[in-house]
Design an enzyme around this catalytic site. Structure first.
Site, PDB file in Angstrom:
ATOM      1  N   THR A 120      -9.039   8.689  -2.403  1.00 19.46           N
ATOM      2  CA  THR A 120      -7.974   9.668  -2.600  1.00 19.46           C
ATOM      3  C   THR A 120      -8.526  11.085  -2.731  1.00 19.46           C
ATOM      4  O   THR A 120      -9.665  11.271  -3.178  1.00 19.46           O
ATOM      5  CB  THR A 120      -7.194   9.327  -3.892  1.00 19.46           C
ATOM      6  N   TYR A 145      -7.212   7.929 -13.221  1.00 20.55           N
ATOM      7  CA  TYR A 145      -6.984   7.386 -11.877  1.00 20.55           C
ATOM      8  C   TYR A 145      -8.048   7.916 -10.902  1.00 20.55           C
ATOM      9  O   TYR A 145      -8.699   7.142 -10.198  1.00 20.55           O
ATOM     10  CB  TYR A 145      -5.577   7.763 -11.387  1.00 20.55           C
TER      11      TYR A 145
HETATM   12  N1  LIG Z   1       0.506   6.859  -2.068  1.00 20.01           N
HETATM   13  C1  LIG Z   1      -0.328   7.899  -2.040  1.00 20.01           C
HETATM   14  O1  LIG Z   1       0.106   9.067  -1.881  1.00 20.01           O
HETATM   15  C2  LIG Z   1      -1.814   7.684  -2.139  1.00 20.01           C
HETATM   16  C3  LIG Z   1      -2.657   8.805  -2.050  1.00 20.01           C
HETATM   17  C4  LIG Z   1      -4.030   8.597  -2.152  1.00 20.01           C
HETATM   18  C5  LIG Z   1      -4.554   7.331  -2.304  1.00 20.01           C
HETATM   19  N2  LIG Z   1      -3.723   6.263  -2.397  1.00 20.01           N
HETATM   20  C6  LIG Z   1      -4.299   4.916  -2.559  1.00 20.01           C
HETATM   21  O2  LIG Z   1      -3.792   4.091  -1.534  1.00 20.01           O
HETATM   22  C7  LIG Z   1      -3.671   2.735  -1.987  1.00 20.01           C
HETATM   23  C8  LIG Z   1      -2.288   2.222  -1.689  1.00 20.01           C
HETATM   24  O3  LIG Z   1      -1.313   3.079  -2.275  1.00 20.01           O
HETATM   25  P1  LIG Z   1       0.238   2.769  -2.115  1.00 20.01           P
HETATM   26  O4  LIG Z   1       0.962   4.042  -2.298  1.00 20.01           O
HETATM   27  O5  LIG Z   1       0.449   1.957  -0.887  1.00 20.01           O
HETATM   28  O6  LIG Z   1       0.478   1.866  -3.420  1.00 20.01           O
HETATM   29  P2  LIG Z   1       1.409   0.582  -3.621  1.00 20.01           P
HETATM   30  O7  LIG Z   1       1.557   0.413  -5.092  1.00 20.01           O
HETATM   31  O8  LIG Z   1       2.640   0.682  -2.802  1.00 20.01           O
HETATM   32  O9  LIG Z   1       0.520  -0.604  -3.029  1.00 20.01           O
HETATM   33  C9  LIG Z   1      -0.500  -1.243  -3.749  1.00 20.01           C
HETATM   34  C10 LIG Z   1      -0.470  -2.712  -3.392  1.00 20.01           C
HETATM   35  O10 LIG Z   1      -1.558  -3.375  -4.038  1.00 20.01           O
HETATM   36  C11 LIG Z   1      -1.071  -4.543  -4.698  1.00 20.01           C
HETATM   37  N3  LIG Z   1      -1.945  -4.790  -5.848  1.00 20.01           N
HETATM   38  C12 LIG Z   1      -2.189  -3.953  -6.888  1.00 20.01           C
HETATM   39  N4  LIG Z   1      -3.058  -4.520  -7.739  1.00 20.01           N
HETATM   40  C13 LIG Z   1      -3.387  -5.730  -7.221  1.00 20.01           C
HETATM   41  C14 LIG Z   1      -4.233  -6.786  -7.649  1.00 20.01           C
HETATM   42  N5  LIG Z   1      -4.902  -6.716  -8.812  1.00 20.01           N
HETATM   43  N6  LIG Z   1      -4.341  -7.877  -6.871  1.00 20.01           N
HETATM   44  C15 LIG Z   1      -3.657  -7.968  -5.698  1.00 20.01           C
HETATM   45  N7  LIG Z   1      -2.829  -7.011  -5.248  1.00 20.01           N
HETATM   46  C16 LIG Z   1      -2.689  -5.902  -6.010  1.00 20.01           C
HETATM   47  C17 LIG Z   1       0.361  -4.210  -5.076  1.00 20.01           C
HETATM   48  O11 LIG Z   1       1.178  -5.345  -5.308  1.00 20.01           O
HETATM   49  C18 LIG Z   1       0.810  -3.413  -3.849  1.00 20.01           C
HETATM   50  O12 LIG Z   1       1.289  -4.265  -2.828  1.00 20.01           O
HETATM   51  C19 LIG Z   1      -4.017   2.769  -3.477  1.00 20.01           C
HETATM   52  O13 LIG Z   1      -5.353   2.331  -3.621  1.00 20.01           O
HETATM   53  C20 LIG Z   1      -3.895   4.234  -3.846  1.00 20.01           C
HETATM   54  O14 LIG Z   1      -4.741   4.562  -4.909  1.00 20.01           O
HETATM   55  C21 LIG Z   1      -2.354   6.403  -2.314  1.00 20.01           C
END
Ligand SMILES: NC(=O)c1ccc[n+]([C@@H]2O[C@H](COP(=O)([O-])OP(=O)(O)OC[C@H]3O[C@@H](n4cnc5c(N)ncnc54)[C@H](O)[C@@H]3O)[C@@H](O)[C@H]2O)c1
Length: 330
Positions: A120, A145
């Protein structure tokens, strides 16, 4: 040696993961979604196979890697709410850091060295003086985070020399938008991201939208961020997987996924008002602690190394797709 095109997508039922599964399948890969559904959605699972399991379950991960002859892992699973991480940091380190240790242990056991990791822009944290954020800047996260993601990058670095890990850490800027066909989109609970919150205001789901700070040193006084369409993020993952599968070189390469251009909070609000045709209340408030004026990616490394660049990320396309998804879904 031809490597397997079977891809394990951990967190593949989430926002960015579900779009990436669609893009990987479209590019000819076979996908295995591994998710515990803590924040993901069953109706956003588009994998060829689904394994319901937790990142902490090393044995299950090892079995899954072996049973599906996985060539590369894409790891999205994390707790993602930066604000909440300040209040309750431990679950963030447990899930994001210890969970990734479990995955790396499983990958070692199964002999799968290739990994695309969801990092991120939050790892840049305090590097707010740089006009564009380049991967060579030091990590300086400002909340648990961001620390959890920077810590994982450090762990991955150590696994390069020790275990021959071949990894790309994709540092996303502001993920936004939705599948243009409406199959999946942004459904976080609680929602903390600007575009879906403005859309909620436009749809009357919330009373108003607040602008935190109108006195920043930016052209219209509000914060500027680099919004990247989730379909562009998805194609960035396809490019990263292809890059890893085409080589046999240990290393960790951090790569920004952003556009290199920023949009202000006011520009986002105006775009939602224009595209939705709705009027809604906008409240100007004081600055929030820890919000830098501008966060925009230097997107050149993704172009050079992956041959990738954003093609869907003009603000109107992002807002139009997010709006259509919200109207259809909520
Ligand atoms: N959304 C953003 O703007 C953004 C920006 C930068 C980085 N990220 C990173 O991208 C990734 C995805 O983000 P997102 O927005 O799709 O989030 P999200 O919460 O929609 O998706 C995360 C997924 O991981 C699963 N999950 C979480 N913990 C778990 C575990 N212990 N075991 C199995 N499954 C698990 C959840 O059920 C979910 O399906 C994350 O790592 C986040 O840090 C997101």
């Amino acid at each position: 040696m031809t490597l397997s095109k079977n891809i394990l997508v951990i967190g593949g039922a989430g926002y960015i993961g579900s779009h990436t599964v669609l893009a990987l399948r479209n590019a000819g890969y076979t996908t295995v979604v591994y998710d515990n559904f803590s924040s993901g959605h069953r109706d956003a699972c588009f994998g060829d196979h689904l394994v319901e399991g937790d990142l902490a379950d090393t044995a299950r991960l090892t079995d899954t890697l072996r049973a599906h002859d996985i060539g590369c892992v894409v790891h999205f699973a994390a707790l993602i709410e930066a604000g909440q991480s300040v209040v309750t940091p431990l679950p963030f380190f447990e899930n994001n850091v210890a969970g990734t240790l479990s995955l790396l242990t499983a990958m070692n056991a199964a002999g799968v060295p290739r990994l695309v990791f969801s990092s991120t822009a939050a790892v840049y944290g305090n590097n707010t003086d740089a006009p564009l954020l380049h991967e060579a800047l030091p990590s300086a996260p400002v909340n648990p985070y961001g620390h959890s993601k920077a810590m994982v990058e450090t762990v991955l670095e150590t696994c390069v020399a020790a275990h021959g890990l071949q990894a790309i850490a994709l540092r996303y800027f502001n993920a936004s938008g939705a599948d243009p066909e409406g199959r999946t989109g942004e459904r976080h609970s609680p929602e903390t991201h600007l575009i879906p919150l403005v859309i909620e205001a436009a749809r009357g789901v919330r009373d108003s939208i607040k602008i935190y700070g109108t006195d920043y040193p930016t052209p219209d006084g509000t914060c500027i961020r680099d919004y990247i369409h989730v379909c562009d993020l998805a194609s960035g993952h396809v490019a990263a997987v292809a890059h890893l599968l085409a080589r046999d070189t240990a290393g960790l390469t951090p790569i920004n996924l952003g556009t290199g251009a920023g949009q202000s909070v006011r520009q986002v609000i105006e775009a939602v008002a224009r595209i939705s045709g709705r009027q809604f209340s906008v409240i100007e408030d004081t600055r929030r602690a820890g919000d830098p004026a501008t966060l925009v990616a230097d997107a050149s490394r993704a172009r050079t190394l992956l041959g990738w660049q954003a093609t869907h990320s003009d603000l109107d396309s992002i807002v139009a797709d997010a709006w259509a998804y919200a109207e259809k879904t909520f």
